[in-house]
Every structure is written in structure tokens, then in C-alpha cells.
Design a protein around this motif. Structure first.
Motif: not given
Length: 76
Positions: A34-36, A45-46
């Protein structure tokens, strides 16, 4: 002439010691999907191309990157 040399040397030392010339600490961090911002050492977790794995934000050759820790994500 000696006075001029001493003043020039004093100015050089003052320039070297001034706060404007000190190097700034560069902030390194990873980003999630999300760009965070994710700090170094944090795990996430990806899911990439349908594959899920746990990864940690780390440094490699002066670059932040995600390093895989395990093949699956822990769920509670």
C-alpha cells in the motif's frame, strides 16, 4: 603575513566544524504493497504472484530490501 595565514587556518577549522557541513543521517525503510512505511527489522506477510511468505525489511548493499524468512505466513 603570518596573521593572514593564522586567520585562514582558523576559518578552515571553523568551516569543518560547522553544523551545516555535517552529513545528515539518511532514513532507510521498506514499503509494503500500500506504500506504507515499514521500519528496518519489521516482518510482514507478503503475497506475490499467489505465493505467500514471511519477509523482513533489511539492508543489503546500502539498499533496503525484503528478505524471505519462511515459505508461509503465520496466522492466528
Amino acid at each position: 603575513m603570518k596573521r593572514f595565514v593564522l586567520i585562514a587556518i582558523a576559518m578552515c577549522f571553523a568551516t569543518i566544524a560547522s553544523p551545516e557541513t555535517t552529513t545528515k543521517q539518511i532514513e532507510c525503510y521498506c514499503t509494503d504493497k500500500t506504500g506504507s512505511r515499514v521500519e528496518l527489522g519489521e516482518t510482514r506477510c507478503m503475497e506475490i504472484s499467489g505465493r505467500r511468505f514471511t519477509a523482513r525489511c533489511e539492508m543489503s548493499l546500502n539498499n533496503p530490501m525484503w528478505r524471505e524468512l519462511s515459505e508461509d505466513c503465520l496466522t492466528s
